[in-house]
Design a protein around this motif. Sequence first.
Motif, mmCIF file in Angstrom:
data_model
loop_
_atom_site.group_PDB
_atom_site.id
_atom_site.type_symbol
_atom_site.label_atom_id
_atom_site.label_comp_id
_atom_site.label_asym_id
_atom_site.label_seq_id
_atom_site.Cartn_x
_atom_site.Cartn_y
_atom_site.Cartn_z
ATOM 1 N N UNK A 290 -28.497 60.896 47.671
ATOM 2 C CA UNK A 290 -27.339 61.742 48.116
ATOM 3 C C UNK A 290 -27.011 61.474 49.592
ATOM 4 N N UNK A 291 -27.722 61.100 50.766
ATOM 5 C CA UNK A 291 -27.650 60.541 51.922
ATOM 6 C C UNK A 291 -26.698 59.684 51.784
ATOM 7 N N UNK A 292 -26.923 58.554 51.224
ATOM 8 C CA UNK A 292 -26.192 57.463 51.199
ATOM 9 C C UNK A 292 -24.704 57.614 50.614
ATOM 10 N N UNK A 293 -24.711 58.478 49.523
ATOM 11 C CA UNK A 293 -23.277 58.894 49.126
ATOM 12 C C UNK A 293 -22.633 59.455 49.787
ATOM 13 N N UNK A 294 -22.953 60.164 50.819
ATOM 14 C CA UNK A 294 -21.850 61.055 51.775
ATOM 15 C C UNK A 294 -22.067 60.631 53.303
ATOM 16 N N UNK A 295 -22.905 59.677 53.746
ATOM 17 C CA UNK A 295 -22.955 59.506 55.171
ATOM 18 C C UNK A 295 -21.834 58.755 55.515
ATOM 19 N N UNK A 296 -21.330 57.903 54.640
ATOM 20 C CA UNK A 296 -20.180 56.884 55.194
ATOM 21 C C UNK A 296 -18.935 57.800 55.607
ATOM 22 N N UNK A 297 -19.036 59.011 55.166
ATOM 23 C CA UNK A 297 -17.818 59.806 55.100
ATOM 24 C C UNK A 297 -17.599 60.307 56.774
ATOM 25 N N UNK A 298 -18.987 60.460 57.477
ATOM 26 C CA UNK A 298 -19.139 61.192 58.846
ATOM 27 C C UNK A 298 -19.073 60.246 59.922
ATOM 28 N N UNK A 299 -19.088 58.756 59.601
ATOM 29 C CA UNK A 299 -19.286 57.974 60.619
ATOM 30 C C UNK A 299 -17.810 57.552 60.967
ATOM 31 N N UNK A 300 -17.766 57.216 62.450
ATOM 32 C CA UNK A 300 -16.623 56.950 62.984
ATOM 33 C C UNK A 300 -16.480 55.378 62.556
ATOM 34 N N UNK A 301 -15.111 54.687 62.752
ATOM 35 C CA UNK A 301 -14.871 53.513 62.167
ATOM 36 C C UNK A 301 -16.025 52.494 62.531
ATOM 37 N N UNK A 302 -16.603 52.501 63.624
ATOM 38 C CA UNK A 302 -17.596 51.441 64.052
ATOM 39 C C UNK A 302 -19.026 51.927 64.024
ATOM 40 N N UNK A 303 -19.202 53.134 63.312
ATOM 41 C CA UNK A 303 -20.403 53.675 63.304
ATOM 42 C C UNK A 303 -21.667 52.877 62.389
ATOM 43 N N UNK A 304 -22.857 53.539 62.612
ATOM 44 C CA UNK A 304 -23.889 52.789 62.239
ATOM 45 C C UNK A 304 -24.912 53.684 61.888
#
Length: 201
Positions: A138-152
């Motif tokens: 579930x972490x991988x499913x949602x973490x992309x949402x909160x990242x800035x465009x150049x996030x990591x």
Amino acid sequence: MGLEDRRGATDDVYQPAEDSYLLADAAVERLSETATDADAKPLVLEVGTGSGYVANRIDEETDANVVAADLNPHAVRQARDEGLEAVRADLVAPFADDALDAVVFNPPYLPTDPDNEWDDWMERALSGGEDGRAVIDPFLADVGRVLAPDGVVYLLVSSLTGVDAVVEEAGEYGFSAVALADESFPFETLTVLALYPARIP
């Protein structure tokens, strides 16, 4: 390492161990290398902060603004006692879209027979369910949402969980993965992955 070997100094909060040290070292090194001017301090979230050790290292050794989060109220209290800005949160659920420059996570990853799990906060901190990925998924499913465009994302994974399986799953959610560091122990190898979201031209 067994579940009992990973119990920390308290009964309710996961305390620093080898996985914490490896993740903190890798995250601090990378965040220091990618530091920008003082007017644009990166915003870094540590998910599942436990004692606050990793977040505290990042806070003290980089220019980042750091937020620590944990579902465990005892962990949030301990992190606050360490002087960190800490909030109670289930993974990244309460955080805004595109808000974070980096997310750091040492997830519960030990494969565990459900019949042997503890119904307490330490069980939650250690057990990754039958395949070790019950919290990672579930972490991988949602973490992309909160990242800035150049996030990591800096994610710690154990060979007990299956690094290749996590990399493959991350790819399904649009991430490319790079192994930053690893350390071997008698019963497992720990790896820190940097996950970069796909860039859409």
